[in-house]
Structures are given as structure tokens and as C-alpha cells.
Design an enzyme around this catalytic site. Structure first.
Site, mmCIF file in Angstrom:
data_model
loop_
_atom_site.group_PDB
_atom_site.id
_atom_site.type_symbol
_atom_site.label_atom_id
_atom_site.label_comp_id
_atom_site.label_asym_id
_atom_site.label_seq_id
_atom_site.Cartn_x
_atom_site.Cartn_y
_atom_site.Cartn_z
ATOM 1 N N CYS A 234 0.861 -1.191 0.000
ATOM 2 C CA CYS A 234 0.000 0.000 0.000
ATOM 3 C C CYS A 234 0.893 1.236 0.000
ATOM 4 O O CYS A 234 0.855 2.051 0.935
ATOM 5 C CB CYS A 234 -0.946 -0.014 1.193
ATOM 6 S SG CYS A 234 -2.025 -1.450 1.198
ATOM 7 N N ALA A 235 1.698 1.369 -1.026
ATOM 8 C CA ALA A 235 2.837 2.293 -1.009
ATOM 9 C C ALA A 235 2.544 3.680 -1.562
ATOM 10 O O ALA A 235 3.219 4.649 -1.190
ATOM 11 C CB ALA A 235 3.981 1.682 -1.819
ATOM 12 N N ALA A 236 1.586 3.792 -2.475
ATOM 13 C CA ALA A 236 1.429 5.063 -3.198
ATOM 14 C C ALA A 236 0.774 6.125 -2.308
ATOM 15 O O ALA A 236 -0.054 5.776 -1.473
ATOM 16 C CB ALA A 236 0.574 4.825 -4.434
ATOM 17 N N PRO A 237 1.131 7.404 -2.472
ATOM 18 C CA PRO A 237 2.007 7.999 -3.487
ATOM 19 C C PRO A 237 3.499 7.900 -3.172
ATOM 20 O O PRO A 237 4.298 8.486 -3.894
ATOM 21 C CB PRO A 237 1.551 9.452 -3.527
ATOM 22 C CG PRO A 237 1.086 9.729 -2.131
ATOM 23 C CD PRO A 237 0.476 8.438 -1.645
ATOM 24 N N LYS A 240 6.562 6.895 2.142
ATOM 25 C CA LYS A 240 7.362 5.936 2.928
ATOM 26 C C LYS A 240 8.323 5.170 2.028
ATOM 27 O O LYS A 240 9.431 4.836 2.443
ATOM 28 C CB LYS A 240 6.434 4.995 3.707
ATOM 29 C CG LYS A 240 5.601 5.779 4.713
ATOM 30 C CD LYS A 240 4.584 4.959 5.424
ATOM 31 C CE LYS A 240 3.664 5.841 6.240
ATOM 32 N NZ LYS A 240 2.813 6.768 5.445
ATOM 33 N N ASP A 281 -3.459 -6.152 -6.360
ATOM 34 C CA ASP A 281 -4.422 -6.134 -5.266
ATOM 35 C C ASP A 281 -3.903 -7.082 -4.180
ATOM 36 O O ASP A 281 -3.889 -8.304 -4.368
ATOM 37 C CB ASP A 281 -5.791 -6.598 -5.788
ATOM 38 C CG ASP A 281 -6.839 -6.588 -4.686
ATOM 39 O OD1 ASP A 281 -6.469 -6.486 -3.494
ATOM 40 O OD2 ASP A 281 -8.037 -6.691 -5.011
ATOM 41 N N ASP A 297 1.124 0.087 5.349
ATOM 42 C CA ASP A 297 0.468 1.346 5.715
ATOM 43 C C ASP A 297 -0.944 1.249 5.141
ATOM 44 O O ASP A 297 -1.200 1.667 4.013
ATOM 45 C CB ASP A 297 1.265 2.504 5.088
ATOM 46 C CG ASP A 297 0.777 3.860 5.547
ATOM 47 O OD1 ASP A 297 0.354 3.978 6.708
ATOM 48 O OD2 ASP A 297 0.822 4.807 4.746
ATOM 49 N N CYS A 350 -3.235 6.034 9.571
ATOM 50 C CA CYS A 350 -3.334 7.444 9.996
ATOM 51 C C CYS A 350 -4.741 7.690 10.544
ATOM 52 O O CYS A 350 -5.395 8.655 10.181
ATOM 53 C CB CYS A 350 -3.000 8.387 8.842
ATOM 54 S SG CYS A 350 -4.008 8.142 7.376
HETATM 55 C C1 LIG Z 1 -2.701 5.114 3.341
HETATM 56 S S1 LIG Z 1 -2.493 5.042 1.639
HETATM 57 C C2 LIG Z 1 -0.779 4.736 1.499
HETATM 58 C C3 LIG Z 1 0.133 5.936 1.688
HETATM 59 C C4 LIG Z 1 1.565 5.572 1.408
HETATM 60 N N1 LIG Z 1 2.029 4.478 2.241
HETATM 61 C C5 LIG Z 1 2.513 6.754 1.606
HETATM 62 O O1 LIG Z 1 3.190 6.829 2.616
HETATM 63 O O2 LIG Z 1 2.582 7.589 0.711
HETATM 64 C C6 LIG Z 1 -3.168 3.481 1.286
HETATM 65 C C7 LIG Z 1 -2.873 2.939 -0.100
HETATM 66 O O3 LIG Z 1 -3.396 1.602 -0.147
HETATM 67 C C8 LIG Z 1 -3.726 1.320 -1.472
HETATM 68 N N2 LIG Z 1 -4.618 0.125 -1.455
HETATM 69 C C9 LIG Z 1 -5.891 0.057 -1.015
HETATM 70 N N3 LIG Z 1 -6.356 -1.203 -1.133
HETATM 71 C C10 LIG Z 1 -5.343 -1.957 -1.635
HETATM 72 C C11 LIG Z 1 -5.219 -3.334 -2.002
HETATM 73 N N4 LIG Z 1 -6.235 -4.185 -1.857
HETATM 74 N N5 LIG Z 1 -4.036 -3.754 -2.512
HETATM 75 C C12 LIG Z 1 -3.010 -2.886 -2.671
HETATM 76 N N6 LIG Z 1 -3.073 -1.562 -2.343
HETATM 77 C C13 LIG Z 1 -4.232 -1.105 -1.839
HETATM 78 C C14 LIG Z 1 -4.363 2.601 -1.965
HETATM 79 O O4 LIG Z 1 -4.322 2.681 -3.377
HETATM 80 C C15 LIG Z 1 -3.493 3.666 -1.281
HETATM 81 O O5 LIG Z 1 -2.511 4.128 -2.153
#
Ligand SMILES: C[S@@+](CC[C@H](N)C(=O)[O-])C[C@H]1O[C@@H](n2cnc3c(N)ncnc32)[C@H](O)[C@@H]1O
Length: 426
Positions: A234-237, A240, A281, A297, A350
Site C-alpha cells: 500500500c505504497a502510493a504515493p 514511505k 491487489d 500502511d 493514519c
Molecule cells: C494510506 S495510503 C498509502 C500511503 C503511502 N504508504 C505513503 O506513505 O505515501 C493506502 C494505499 O493503499 C492502497 N490500497 C488500497 N487497497 C489496496 C489493495 N487491496 N491492494 C493494494 N493496495 C491497496 C491505496 O491505493 C493507497 O494508495
């Protein structure tokens, strides 16, 4: 009507402003003013509604209510001259076909607000700006004094925090900021962040101090990342991800969203940091190889970010939490499969809701006996109040930042997977 979209349709303030052609067409100064009106309305909504309620026999339609709320925000909290706020609002209402029949009401109500609005609002405590369900849940968890302090933070625009690749002291000096929590550069920036020195060169990225702590805590718990395989789930944007790369890890970053993964790529390009990116996913996909360190995250209600995003407290509902906890449980289960024996798993959100935080970790630990909490050391440069680091879990409250100017509410837990020798010994 960006505020009506936030309240009625659950939109984010920034995206509804960006999609609004009337606002996009404004010059930068007027656009910034429109944004400030939207944000002030959401920061002061409880007080604004309390000023309006006695003046309205029945609640008007959502759009009309939003016109009234934004006008009160201007008159009461932004020192806009009442005749200008009333005149401009009535003109807008008359030009809006759906709201036009209410223009007489809007005019009459706002004239009354012009007379007594400031005094009426001063009688309403800022804690009322949090919706009732959050106010009561947070008071139960953190106490009334903490929630009152959080309400004062909601009422004002937050500082801008930067994570820097190197030399926080040098960058604080160059940009006119201060170093908080040992590593974060904190600035009072109004205007275009991308025009600041070092942005184009990729020397730093915007990241709230709290959001920077999971990577720091994981690095500390692992004794460094050099030579280690690190997964950022869950890295984007990529806030981290960039930290993990700058700390020397061999990083793979995973995310579900194509648009957000594009942003992650752009961020890595700008900062000249390198990670393998996988769009997947994570409720279904498990990577073939495991990792020494895994940072999850997880998607959450984001209620801890209310200072920077005052819309979250208004477009989240209590009923949204349970579905999020199900997703968090599933992601944690899949994250566990990514961890090598003896490896470390960090879970962060968060959110200020305990159901998304320690409750998830306790449930995970019951189901996964080969994982245990890692006892955490204090974070260098960050003096947290006693009890906030509790064994392997950290609770960060917006009201407990090192300089008193706030930080995001965050939760962090660090778990270690037993390695094969541990299993033999027990
Ligand atoms: C809290 S944000 C992450 C923020 C990021 N870690 C940062 O520090 O910039 C949560 C992320 O989880 C991703 N996400 C949600 N469901 C997901 C899934 N089933 N598999 C992978 N990523 C997922 C979203 O697209 C979103 O980018």
C-alpha cells in the site's frame, strides 16, 4: 459548490475544487481565497451550524445550507466585510437556478449573522467542530483535554512538514524552517510548495512528521535496511517508499491503484530513488519471494489527518469503519505471508479510531501465533508522553507533537515472525 460536494457526496475538498470550472478559471489569488473559504468552513462547521440553527425554522436544501455556511465562515472567521460576504453570496445564490428560490431567505439570515454572528460563535467551544461520533469516541479513548487541544489544531492551518534525503539542519536553514522530531523540516509555507528550493532537484518531499515515523521505527527495529529486502505494501504515493529507499533498502513497492502508482513513479523519478514497483491487489496477490522487512500502511478512515484534510471528519461516517477493519484484517493476513522467518512486519494507519489500530493487531496476534510484538525503543528526537509507546505499539496524537503545533494522528505496531530456530526451541 465544493463544500456541498464534501458534505453531501463525500468528495475530498481538493478534488471538488479542482473539478469546479468556476474555480479553475480564477486567478491564483482568488483561487487561493476560494480554497481558504472551503477549508475554513470545514474547520469551523460545528460553530457555523450552531450560529445558523436558531435562524432557520427548517433546514434548507444542502446547496443552500452550503452557501450560508461559506458566508458565515467569511464573516465570522475570515474577517471579510459583512456587506461584501452577504452581497457576493446572494449574487451567487440568485445565479444558481436550484438555489435561487431561497435567495430572500439567504439574504435575511446573513444580515442577522452580520449583526451577532461573531458574538454567537464565540460562545460555541471549538470542540463542537468535530462531528459528535468522533468527539465521543476520541473523548473516551484520549480524554477531553486532548480532544479540546485537537479542536484548536483543527481550527488553524497546519505547518508544512518535509522529509529530506540528507541534512535536515541544512535544509531547515535554507528554507527558513525548524527541525522537529530529529529529522523532519517544518515550515510555515503559504503558496506554491513546488517553487521552493530543492523541490525540482528532489532533495525533499512533503510528509507529515507522523507519517515519516513508521519507516524510521521499522529501520530501528531491523537494525538498518542495508542489504535487506524491504516491501512497502500500500505504497502510493510513496512518502514511505522514498524514505525506505533513502535508508538503503532494496525496496519493492506495491499498490492497487494505477493513478496513485503513477504518482509514486513520478515521486521516485524526481527524488532519483529506486524501487521495484508492482501494481497488485494485495487482498489476492502474494509475492513469490518473502522480505526481511514489510511495511503495511493500510487504507483507513484517515481521521488522524484532520488538520491537513478537514474534509475527512465530515465525509467519514461511523458506519465506514467496520468495512475498513475487514479490509485491514485481510491485508494484514496477506502481509504476514510476505514476511521471511525472523523478519519484521510494521502495521500503520493514519486513523485515531482504535478499531482500525490496536484492535486489528490484537486480532491478528490471536490468529498468527508465529508473530509477536517487538518491544520498541524511544524514537530519537521525539519525546512522546509516557504510555504512548506501549510495548510494540505506538499511538501518536495530533495534540502531542514536539513543538505543540500538531501532527497527524497515527498508529504503529511492529511484529516479528519467529524464525525456524525459535520454532525448534519452543
Ligand atoms: C494510506 S495510503 C498509502 C500511503 C503511502 N504508504 C505513503 O506513505 O505515501 C493506502 C494505499 O493503499 C492502497 N490500497 C488500497 N487497497 C489496496 C489493495 N487491496 N491492494 C493494494 N493496495 C491497496 C491505496 O491505493 C493507497 O494508495
Amino acid at each position: 459548490m465544493a463544500v456541498a460536494d464534501v458534505m453531501g457526496r463525500g468528495f475530498r475538498l481538493e478534488s471538488s475544487l479542482a473539478k469546479n470550472p468556476a474555480i479553475e478559471g480564477l486567478d491564483p489569488r482568488d483561487r487561493a481565497f476560494a480554497r481558504a473559504i472551503g477549508a475554513t468552513t470545514l474547520r469551523r462547521l460545528g460553530q457555523i451550524d450552531a450560529v445558523l440553527a436558531p435562524l432557520l425554522k427548517t433546514p434548507p436544501p444542502g446547496r443552500v445550507q452550503a452557501y450560508l455556511q461559506t458566508a458565515v465562515a467569511q464573516m465570522v472567521f475570515m474577517d471579510v466585510a459583512p456587506h461584501a460576504a452577504v452581497g457576493d453570496t446572494v449574487t451567487l445564490v440568485k445565479a444558481d437556478e436550484k438555489s435561487e428560490p431561497f435567495s430572500g431567505l439567504v439574504n435575511a439570515v446573513l444580515r442577522k449573522v452580520a449583526e451577532t454572528g461573531k458574538a454567537d460563535a464565540a460562545k460555541i467551544p471549538p470542540i463542537r467542530n468535530f462531528p459528535g461520533w468522533l468527539r465521543s469516541e476520541w473523548t473516551r479513548l484520549y480524554g477531553k483535554a486532548a480532544v479540546r487541544r485537537m479542536a484548536l489544531l483543527l481550527a488553524t492551518s497546519p505547518p508544512l512538514d518535509l522529509s529530506v534525503k540528507n541534512d535536515p539542519d541544512g535544509w531547515a536553514k535554507k528554507l527558513g524552517g525548524t527541525v522537529v522530531g530529529g529529522k523532519t523540516v517544518r515550515l510555515d509555507v503559504i503558496g506554491n510548495v513546488t517553487a521552493l528550493e530543492g523541490f525540482k532537484e528532489g532533495e525533499w518531499w512533503a510528509q507529515d512528521i507522523s507519517a515519516s515515523l513508521p519507516a524510521r521505527v521499522l529501520e530501528q527495529a531491523c537494525g538498518g535496511f542495508v542489504g535487506k529486502r524491504v516491501a512497502d505494501l500500500c505504497a502510493a504515493p510513496g512518502g514511505k517508499t522514498m524514505q525506505l529507499c533513502a535508508m538503503g533498502g532494496d525496496v519493492t513497492a506495491f499498490d492497487l491503484s494505477e493513478a496513485r502508482t503513477e504518482r509514486l513513479k513520478r515521486n521516485l523519478d524526481r527524488t532519483q530513488l529506486d524501487a521495484t514497483i508492482v501494481m497488485a491487489d494485495l487482498t489476492e496477490y502474494t509475492p513469490e519471494k518473502t522480505f526481511d522487512a514489510v511495511l503495511l500502511d493500510a487504507p483507513c478512515s484517515s481521521t488522524g489527518t484532520f488538520r491537513r484534510h478537514p474534509d475527512v471528519i465530515h465525509n467519514r461516517r461511523e458506519r465506514d469503519i467496520t468495512p475498513l477493519t475487514r479490509l485491514q484484517d485481510t491485508l494484514l493476513k496477506h502481509a504476514a505471508k510476505c514476511v521471511s522467518p525472523g523478519g519484521t512486519l510494521l502495521y500503520s494507519v493514519c486513523s485515531l479510531q482504535e478499531r482500525e489500530a490496536a484492535d486489528r493487531v490484537r486480532k491478528f496476534l490471536k490468529a498468527m501465533p508465529d508473530f509477536g510484538l517487538v518491544k520498541l525503543a524511544p524514537i530519537p528526537g521525539l519525546d512522546l508522553p509516557e504510555g504512548r509507546i506501549d510495548g510494540g505499539m505506538i499511538r501518536l496524537l495530533p495534540s502531542e507533537s514536539p513543538d505543540g503545533r500538531g501532527m497527524d494522528g497515527f498508529f504503529i505496531a511492529v511484529l516479528r515472525r519467529a524464525d525456524k530456530t525459535d520454532a525448534k526451541e519452543t
